[in-house]
Design a protein around this motif. Structure first.
Motif, PDB file in Angstrom:
ATOM      1  N   VAL A  92      -6.694 -32.953 102.255  1.00 45.47           N
ATOM      2  CA  VAL A  92      -7.627 -32.884 101.131  1.00 45.47           C
ATOM      3  C   VAL A  92      -7.361 -34.063 100.214  1.00 45.47           C
ATOM      4  O   VAL A  92      -6.289 -34.676 100.257  1.00 45.47           O
ATOM      5  N   LEU A  93      -8.331 -34.405  99.380  1.00 45.21           N
ATOM      6  CA  LEU A  93      -8.114 -35.453  98.393  1.00 45.21           C
ATOM      7  C   LEU A  93      -7.016 -35.016  97.437  1.00 45.21           C
ATOM      8  O   LEU A  93      -7.043 -33.912  96.895  1.00 45.21           O
TER       9      LEU A  93
ATOM     10  N   ILE B  73     -13.299 -42.346 103.258  1.00 48.67           N
ATOM     11  CA  ILE B  73     -14.393 -42.118 102.320  1.00 48.67           C
ATOM     12  C   ILE B  73     -14.354 -40.662 101.868  1.00 48.67           C
ATOM     13  O   ILE B  73     -13.632 -39.837 102.442  1.00 48.67           O
ATOM     14  N   ALA B  74     -15.152 -40.351 100.842  1.00 47.31           N
ATOM     15  CA  ALA B  74     -15.182 -38.984 100.313  1.00 47.31           C
ATOM     16  C   ALA B  74     -16.570 -38.667  99.791  1.00 47.31           C
ATOM     17  O   ALA B  74     -17.315 -39.560  99.362  1.00 47.31           O
ATOM     18  N   VAL B  75     -16.913 -37.393  99.816  1.00 51.17           N
ATOM     19  CA  VAL B  75     -18.147 -36.906  99.195  1.00 51.17           C
ATOM     20  C   VAL B  75     -17.783 -35.692  98.349  1.00 51.17           C
ATOM     21  O   VAL B  75     -16.860 -34.938  98.674  1.00 51.17           O
ATOM     22  N   LYS B  76     -18.515 -35.497  97.255  1.00 48.45           N
ATOM     23  CA  LYS B  76     -18.246 -34.350  96.401  1.00 48.45           C
ATOM     24  C   LYS B  76     -18.585 -33.059  97.133  1.00 48.45           C
ATOM     25  O   LYS B  76     -19.573 -32.975  97.858  1.00 48.45           O
ATOM     26  N   ASN B  77     -17.727 -32.054  96.901  1.00 49.79           N
ATOM     27  CA  ASN B  77     -17.944 -30.744  97.523  1.00 49.79           C
ATOM     28  C   ASN B  77     -17.300 -29.703  96.623  1.00 49.79           C
ATOM     29  O   ASN B  77     -16.075 -29.672  96.478  1.00 49.79           O
ATOM     30  N   ASP B  78     -18.109 -28.871  96.014  1.00 49.71           N
ATOM     31  CA  ASP B  78     -17.605 -27.900  95.039  1.00 49.71           C
ATOM     32  C   ASP B  78     -16.636 -26.892  95.649  1.00 49.71           C
ATOM     33  O   ASP B  78     -15.795 -26.329  94.948  1.00 49.71           O
ATOM     34  N   ARG B  79     -16.751 -26.658  96.947  1.00 46.63           N
ATOM     35  CA  ARG B  79     -15.895 -25.657  97.587  1.00 46.63           C
ATOM     36  C   ARG B  79     -14.601 -26.252  98.135  1.00 46.63           C
ATOM     37  O   ARG B  79     -13.714 -25.517  98.570  1.00 46.63           O
TER      38      ARG B  79
ATOM     39  N   ILE C 145     -10.966 -28.118  97.967  1.00 46.65           N
ATOM     40  CA  ILE C 145      -9.854 -28.238  97.036  1.00 46.65           C
ATOM     41  C   ILE C 145      -9.864 -29.638  96.428  1.00 46.65           C
ATOM     42  O   ILE C 145     -10.000 -30.635  97.134  1.00 46.65           O
ATOM     43  N   ASN C 146      -9.783 -29.707  95.111  1.00 47.37           N
ATOM     44  CA  ASN C 146      -9.839 -30.952  94.328  1.00 47.37           C
ATOM     45  C   ASN C 146     -11.217 -31.614  94.353  1.00 47.37           C
ATOM     46  O   ASN C 146     -11.371 -32.763  93.937  1.00 47.37           O
TER      47      ASN C 146
END
Length: 236
Positions: free
Chosen positions: A50-51, A103-109, A111-112
């Motif tokens: 996880v980030l 890379i990363a994308v926002k995800n409310d579910r 962790i972090n």
């Protein structure tokens, strides 16, 4: 032989884990891996990481143009730039600072708050397995209980060196038992996610279960953890 507890995760290692005829009309259903294709590269979801912190998120590098899951039924479909397996059109894609293969994308579910991906270009190997984790660099550990309706709920955080080291030692000393069958007499086992933070932008994530009698996990084959680990659960 892998145990049933790993089967829910192993399908994400495949680009397309399989196609099967539907019971209705004979249509094909494709099981997609979690991927994003951007700037000529394909990025796969990091299933055991996880980030570590939002501060590692860099500049926006693009957006998702097309969600293939639920929209593509043709097994010969060619992945194109901007395609993503499960993210909606318009989802913003960000670079991880100083790590061009991440890379990363926002995800409310998540962790972090972000879902993270890596590129296999230039023969970069996946190195978020437990055997690859630099145990000596682990600074803190967070334990979450997985509750599908509510998401992940943090139930414990270990920051003291003695606690971190003791917890890690219990995992290292876990005894491999590929033939173990959890007790399902009363309910399904409780799922936990264990997050291990180092100085890297990706924290390591592994799963643990408790069947009411035994704690177990699968760093590879199923292994039994001493019930001493209970002292670190639900300490908040």
């Amino acid at each position: 032989m892998k145990k049933w507890s790993m089967l829910i995760f192993i399908s994400i290692l495949l680009v397309v884990s399989g196609c099967r005829p539907s019971a209705f009309g004979g249509q094909v259903v494709i099981d997609w891996v979690d991927f994003i294709h951007i700037d000529g590269k394909e990025y796969d979801g990091i299933h055991s990481g996880v980030l570590a912190d939002e501060s590692f998120v860099g500049d926006k590098v693009g957006t998702v143009k097309f969600k293939v899951a639920d929209n593509v039924k043709n097994t010969s479909y060619k992945i194109r730039d901007g395609d993503a397996a499960f993210h909606e059109k318009g989802t913003e894609i960000f670079q991880i600072k100083d790590h061009p293969h991440l890379i990363a994308v926002k995800n409310d579910r998540a962790i972090n708050g972000y879902r993270v991906y890596f590129s296999r270009d230039n023969d970069i190997e996946y190195h978020w397995n437990f055997k690859d984790m630099p145990i000596e660099k682990v600074e803190r550990i967070e334990i979450y209980q997985t509750d599908p309706p509510a998401g992940n709920i943090m139930i414990s955080k270990l920051t003291k060196d003695e606690d971190v080291n003791s917890f890690l030692q219990l995992l290292v000393n876990s005894e491999e038992n590929p033939n173990f069958q959890p007790n399902r007499g009363n309910a399904d086992p409780i799922f936990y996610e264990m997050i291990f933070y180092t100085d890297e932008p990706i924290a390591y994530k592994y799963y643990m279960q408790f069947d009411g009698e035994t704690y177990f996990w699968s760093p590879w084959d199923t292994s039994i953890i001493s019930n001493e680990i209970q002292m670190f659960i639900d300490r908040n």
